[in-house]
Design a protein around this motif. Structure first.
Motif, PDB file in Angstrom:
ATOM      1  N   VAL A  80       0.836  -1.206   0.000  1.00  0.00           N
ATOM      2  CA  VAL A  80       0.000   0.000   0.000  1.00  0.00           C
ATOM      3  C   VAL A  80       0.867   1.250   0.000  1.00  0.00           C
ATOM      4  CG1 VAL A  80      -1.680   1.341   1.332  1.00  0.00           C
ATOM      5  CG2 VAL A  80      -1.899  -1.152   1.187  1.00  0.00           C
ATOM      6  N   GLY A  81       0.462   2.213  -0.818  1.00  0.00           N
ATOM      7  CA  GLY A  81       1.058   3.542  -0.764  1.00  0.00           C
ATOM      8  C   GLY A  81       0.167   4.431   0.083  1.00  0.00           C
ATOM      9  N   ILE A  82       0.709   5.054   1.127  1.00  0.00           N
ATOM     10  CA  ILE A  82      -0.088   5.888   2.014  1.00  0.00           C
ATOM     11  C   ILE A  82       0.461   7.309   2.006  1.00  0.00           C
ATOM     12  CG2 ILE A  82       1.242   4.828   3.911  1.00  0.00           C
ATOM     13  CD1 ILE A  82      -2.098   6.691   4.316  1.00  0.00           C
ATOM     14  N   ILE A  83      -0.406   8.262   1.722  1.00  0.00           N
ATOM     15  CA  ILE A  83      -0.052   9.679   1.781  1.00  0.00           C
ATOM     16  C   ILE A  83      -0.812  10.301   2.942  1.00  0.00           C
ATOM     17  CG2 ILE A  83      -0.139  11.915   0.620  1.00  0.00           C
ATOM     18  CD1 ILE A  83      -0.004  10.468  -2.031  1.00  0.00           C
ATOM     19  N   ARG A  84      -0.072  10.855   3.883  1.00  0.00           N
ATOM     20  CA  ARG A  84      -0.709  11.543   5.001  1.00  0.00           C
ATOM     21  C   ARG A  84      -0.534  13.049   4.832  1.00  0.00           C
ATOM     22  NH1 ARG A  84       1.631  10.968  10.907  1.00  0.00           N
ATOM     23  NH2 ARG A  84       0.729   8.867  10.847  1.00  0.00           N
ATOM     24  N   LEU A  85      -1.635  13.755   4.851  1.00  0.00           N
ATOM     25  CA  LEU A  85      -1.620  15.208   4.783  1.00  0.00           C
ATOM     26  C   LEU A  85      -1.624  15.742   6.214  1.00  0.00           C
ATOM     27  CD1 LEU A  85      -4.385  15.514   2.035  1.00  0.00           C
ATOM     28  CD2 LEU A  85      -1.924  15.656   1.687  1.00  0.00           C
ATOM     29  N   GLY A  86      -0.472  16.198   6.688  1.00  0.00           N
ATOM     30  CA  GLY A  86      -0.416  16.629   8.075  1.00  0.00           C
ATOM     31  C   GLY A  86       0.796  17.452   8.444  1.00  0.00           C
ATOM     32  N   LEU A  87       1.746  17.602   7.500  1.00  0.00           N
ATOM     33  CA  LEU A  87       2.928  18.411   7.806  1.00  0.00           C
ATOM     34  C   LEU A  87       2.539  19.888   7.903  1.00  0.00           C
ATOM     35  CD1 LEU A  87       5.642  16.795   5.495  1.00  0.00           C
ATOM     36  CD2 LEU A  87       5.290  16.435   7.926  1.00  0.00           C
ATOM     37  N   PRO A  88       3.188  20.648   8.739  1.00  0.00           N
ATOM     38  CA  PRO A  88       4.446  20.340   9.424  1.00  0.00           C
ATOM     39  C   PRO A  88       4.301  19.528  10.707  1.00  0.00           C
ATOM     40  CG  PRO A  88       3.775  22.573   9.908  1.00  0.00           C
ATOM     41  CD  PRO A  88       2.795  22.054   8.903  1.00  0.00           C
ATOM     42  N   ALA A  89       3.065  19.301  11.172  1.00  0.00           N
ATOM     43  CA  ALA A  89       2.876  18.474  12.356  1.00  0.00           C
ATOM     44  C   ALA A  89       2.814  16.999  11.954  1.00  0.00           C
ATOM     45  CB  ALA A  89       1.594  18.895  13.072  1.00  0.00           C
ATOM     46  N   THR A  90       2.545  16.120  12.887  1.00  0.00           N
ATOM     47  CA  THR A  90       2.318  14.666  12.735  1.00  0.00           C
ATOM     48  C   THR A  90       3.554  13.895  12.282  1.00  0.00           C
ATOM     49  OG1 THR A  90       1.579  14.483  10.397  1.00  0.00           O
ATOM     50  CG2 THR A  90      -0.057  15.239  12.011  1.00  0.00           C
ATOM     51  N   ARG A  91       4.708  14.565  12.150  1.00  0.00           N
ATOM     52  CA  ARG A  91       5.898  13.858  11.674  1.00  0.00           C
ATOM     53  C   ARG A  91       6.395  12.828  12.691  1.00  0.00           C
ATOM     54  NH1 ARG A  91       9.431  15.639   7.820  1.00  0.00           N
ATOM     55  NH2 ARG A  91       8.663  17.784   8.023  1.00  0.00           N
ATOM     56  N   GLY A  92       6.129  13.084  13.970  1.00  0.00           N
ATOM     57  CA  GLY A  92       6.677  12.222  15.016  1.00  0.00           C
ATOM     58  C   GLY A  92       6.113  10.821  15.039  1.00  0.00           C
ATOM     59  N   LEU A  93       4.895  10.628  14.518  1.00  0.00           N
ATOM     60  CA  LEU A  93       4.261   9.311  14.511  1.00  0.00           C
ATOM     61  C   LEU A  93       3.903   8.947  13.076  1.00  0.00           C
ATOM     62  CD1 LEU A  93       1.886   9.740  17.589  1.00  0.00           C
ATOM     63  CD2 LEU A  93       4.014   8.427  17.512  1.00  0.00           C
ATOM     64  N   PRO A  94       4.823   8.369  12.331  1.00  0.00           N
ATOM     65  CA  PRO A  94       4.578   8.057  10.919  1.00  0.00           C
ATOM     66  C   PRO A  94       3.561   6.934  10.753  1.00  0.00           C
ATOM     67  CG  PRO A  94       6.661   7.119  11.623  1.00  0.00           C
ATOM     68  CD  PRO A  94       6.178   7.974  12.764  1.00  0.00           C
ATOM     69  N   PRO A  95       2.978   6.789   9.573  1.00  0.00           N
ATOM     70  CA  PRO A  95       2.019   5.710   9.325  1.00  0.00           C
ATOM     71  C   PRO A  95       2.616   4.343   9.640  1.00  0.00           C
ATOM     72  CG  PRO A  95       1.969   7.297   7.530  1.00  0.00           C
ATOM     73  CD  PRO A  95       3.127   7.685   8.400  1.00  0.00           C
ATOM     74  N   GLY A  96       1.824   3.502  10.296  1.00  0.00           N
ATOM     75  CA  GLY A  96       2.266   2.150  10.636  1.00  0.00           C
ATOM     76  C   GLY A  96       3.147   2.073  11.852  1.00  0.00           C
ATOM     77  N   CYS A  97       3.344   3.184  12.577  1.00  0.00           N
ATOM     78  CA  CYS A  97       4.271   3.173  13.710  1.00  0.00           C
ATOM     79  C   CYS A  97       3.794   2.289  14.857  1.00  0.00           C
ATOM     80  CB  CYS A  97       4.514   4.595  14.210  1.00  0.00           C
ATOM     81  SG  CYS A  97       3.039   5.416  14.863  1.00  0.00           S
ATOM     82  N   ASP A  98       2.500   2.027  14.931  1.00  0.00           N
ATOM     83  CA  ASP A  98       1.965   1.222  16.033  1.00  0.00           C
ATOM     84  C   ASP A  98       1.562  -0.184  15.585  1.00  0.00           C
ATOM     85  OD1 ASP A  98      -0.093   2.149  14.450  1.00  0.00           O
ATOM     86  OD2 ASP A  98      -1.497   2.447  16.114  1.00  0.00           O
ATOM     87  N   TRP A  99       2.021  -0.625  14.410  1.00  0.00           N
ATOM     88  CA  TRP A  99       1.653  -1.942  13.891  1.00  0.00           C
ATOM     89  C   TRP A  99       2.572  -3.028  14.443  1.00  0.00           C
ATOM     90  CZ3 TRP A  99      -0.383  -2.518   8.269  1.00  0.00           C
ATOM     91  CH2 TRP A  99      -1.380  -1.570   8.041  1.00  0.00           C
ATOM     92  N   PRO A 100       2.056  -4.263  14.601  1.00  0.00           N
ATOM     93  CA  PRO A 100       2.919  -5.396  14.951  1.00  0.00           C
ATOM     94  C   PRO A 100       3.948  -5.646  13.846  1.00  0.00           C
ATOM     95  CG  PRO A 100       0.585  -5.952  15.225  1.00  0.00           C
ATOM     96  CD  PRO A 100       0.637  -4.645  14.497  1.00  0.00           C
ATOM     97  N   GLU A 101       5.101  -6.140  14.224  1.00  0.00           N
ATOM     98  CA  GLU A 101       6.177  -6.337  13.250  1.00  0.00           C
ATOM     99  C   GLU A 101       5.768  -7.285  12.122  1.00  0.00           C
ATOM    100  OE1 GLU A 101       9.926  -7.409  14.897  1.00  0.00           O
ATOM    101  OE2 GLU A 101       9.996  -5.691  16.274  1.00  0.00           O
ATOM    102  N   ASP A 102       5.057  -8.362  12.471  1.00  0.00           N
ATOM    103  CA  ASP A 102       4.686  -9.315  11.416  1.00  0.00           C
ATOM    104  C   ASP A 102       3.682  -8.707  10.442  1.00  0.00           C
ATOM    105  OD1 ASP A 102       2.671  -9.267  13.323  1.00  0.00           O
ATOM    106  OD2 ASP A 102       2.154 -11.384  13.073  1.00  0.00           O
ATOM    107  N   MET A 103       2.872  -7.750  10.918  1.00  0.00           N
ATOM    108  CA  MET A 103       1.923  -7.080  10.013  1.00  0.00           C
ATOM    109  C   MET A 103       2.670  -6.128   9.084  1.00  0.00           C
ATOM    110  SD  MET A 103      -1.259  -7.192   9.309  1.00  0.00           S
ATOM    111  CE  MET A 103      -2.578  -6.280   8.497  1.00  0.00           C
TER     112      MET A 103
END
Length: 519
Positions: A80-103
């Motif tokens: 999947v290609g994910i584009i998050r519209l949120g800069l200049p904020a939200t950089r600290g928690l990128p997409p997938g940062c809370d996912w299990p490693e196997d996922m």
């Protein structure tokens, strides 16, 4: 209108034929390894048993666990290609940062952060740059990606930036399958974004499953349109299901609960659905499953889209019994119960064998369990009842007495009384999930933040209700049958202008005149 309801579970595929509110015939067949083989077999047998002409069938409703299983088992998930519209904020928690490693390993995420987003009060956080988004889209195209998710900070307040970004991406990748987070999730950037990514990674599988169901119906000689059941107990057309497969997650227990309400005539109750591998316990409110009020994990990933509040446990008819009889499950023989269980000539002691030995269930060859020690059988059966009782008590939110409805093929495991409480086992309990699918309605839901300084409260609710009704009609509901089943308005003190979040959900019967809707 004659409907066929099918529910594909991990152990059994159930099917039912209904004319109006009458159950003409229902049956349960073993789920096959290729899934569709079992569906075709169930269709043929249930239609023959009902004695109807295939041309009389007005619609087919299908509930499936295939998308849930794909996420849980980490298989057939697209990059999947994910584009998050949120800069200049939200950089600290990128997409997938809370996912299990196997996922993370199963879903190859190509994450990009872009300018844009909104503040909590609806003001601009950043201004999107079309060229930046176009550059990311070209990178996705170069990587061969077609499944794209787009998220935006507080897009639940305003989805304009997500829609504009989608248009830019589609200009670069015309055949892209794009999921907007505002189409699925609610307040909460990471959870809403996670739901969008999960939906995107199921894109190719969604097309594959819908095509397979369409072929199975064609092979069975059925030309009626078909629908898939959602996890809120309502229907969506086949093409809609291919776009939003994530909305079918947990539709199995939801179908069982809706079927339990229909078969028992009870609108408020606790429902226990005992299958071959697991048991699901939920609460009916006004005939629909109580919705989870907090973030729900799907395959270890936190999401916040609508989900039924269901407690699942590893107890079913095929549950393996410990050697000392002190525990049952979570391991199960699954659809092999017909060859593995003692009462069917197998060598594995299962919960079904315990129920037969205890004199509760009557199936198979009871002499095959006569050698089981009486004390061990009593210990195991007491444990079985305690597991169900604990699950029922866990789902209560007040001391108010609620009837307990037990459905599913595993209902035969229980006596008519559970720890002093009489339980209701309705007719056709074994195929309640298929009945729930067949009787499912069509819904429309709108979740919006409104400033009451600009519009009176009653008028704001009326506007949101009108939009929800329009969505339901667009989804195939009969306008004459629409009814509001849930209105929620919550003041948001942290947003100016007397802001209030209003959520309205309406349901209606399937419009019998819109048979071409799912074509």
């Amino acid at each position: 209108m004659i409907r066929v309801g099918i529910d594909v579970g991990g152990t059994n595929t159930d099917a039912v034929v209904m004319r109006g509110r009458e159950v003409l015939h229902g049956l349960k067949t073993a789920t096959t390894a290729d899934v569709m083989g079992g569906v075709v077999k169930a269709l043929r047998e249930v239609i023959a048993g009902a004695g109807i002409d295939k041309r009389e069938i007005g619609a087919v409703m299908i509930g499936t666990t295939q998308f849930t299983n794909a996420i849980v088992e980490r298989r057939k998930l697209a990059p999947v290609g994910i584009i998050r519209l949120g800069l200049p904020a939200t950089r600290g928690l990128p997409p997938g940062c809370d996912w299990p490693e196997d996922m993370i390993g199963a879903v190859k995420l190509h994450a990009r952060l872009a300018q844009g987003g909104y503040e909590y009060d609806g003001q601009l956080l950043g201004t999107p740059d079309a060229e930046e988004i176009r550059r990311y889209a070209k990178e996705f195209a170069a990587a061969g990606l077609k499944d794209i998710a787009i998220s935006c900070a507080f897009s639940i307040l305003n989805d304009e930036q997500e829609r504009n970004a989608a248009a830019v991406v589609r200009g670069v990748i015309p055949d892209a399958r794009i999921t907007l987070s505002s189409q699925i999730g609610r307040l909460g950037l990471l959870e809403r974004e996670n739901a969008a990514i999960l939906n995107a990674c199921l894109g190719p599988l969604g097309l594959e499953v819908i095509a397979a169901f369409r072929n199975a119906l064609a092979e069975s000689g059925i030309t009626a349109p078909f629908y898939l059941t959602q996890n809120d107990g309502t229907l969506m057309a086949a093409e809609q299901a291919a776009r939003f497969p994530i909305l079918t997650v947990a539709s199995g227990p939801t179908n069982s609960m809706r079927g339990a309400a229909f078969l028992s005539g009870l609108k408020d109750a606790i429902v226990v659905d005992i299958g071959g591998t697991t048991s699901d316990v939920g609460v009916l409110q006004a005939g629909f499953p109580r919705q989870a009020g907090v973030a729900v994990e799907v395959g270890g990933v936190r999401t916040n889209f609508r989900m039924p509040d269901v407690y699942s446990m590893g107890l079913g008819g095929g549950s393996r019994v410990a050697a000392d009889y002190s525990a049952l499950g979570p391991q199960s023989v699954g659809y092999a119960i017909h060859t593995e269980a003692l009462v069917f000539g197998g060598r594995t002691v299962t919960a079904t064998d315990i129920a037969v030995a205890a004199g509760v269930a009557k199936l198979g060859n009871a002499s095959k369990v006569a050698q089981l020690p009486a004390e061990g059988v009593n210990i195991a059966y007491e444990r079985l009842q305690q597991m169900v009782f604990n699950a029922v008590e866990r789902m209560r939110t007040s001391a108010e007495p609620l009837p307990v409805i037990v459905v599913g093929g595993g209902s035969i495991l229980l006596r008519q009384e559970l720890k002093g409480q009489t339980i209701v086992i309705p007719p056709h309990f074994g195929c309640a999930n298929a009945v729930g699918a067949a009787m499912a309605q069509v819904s429309g839901e709108v979740d919006r933040v409104v400033r009451l300084d600009d519009v009176p409260r009653d008028e704001a609710i009326a506007q949101v209700r009108a939009d929800a009704e329009a969505r339901a009609v667009q989804a195939g509901a009969d306008p004459a049958t629409l009814a509001v089943i849930d209105i929620e308005d919550v003041a948001l003190a942290y947003i100016g202008g007397n802001a209030t979040r209003i959520r309205v959900r309406v349901v209606g019967d399937l419009n019998e005149n819109s048979k071409d809707f799912a074509a």
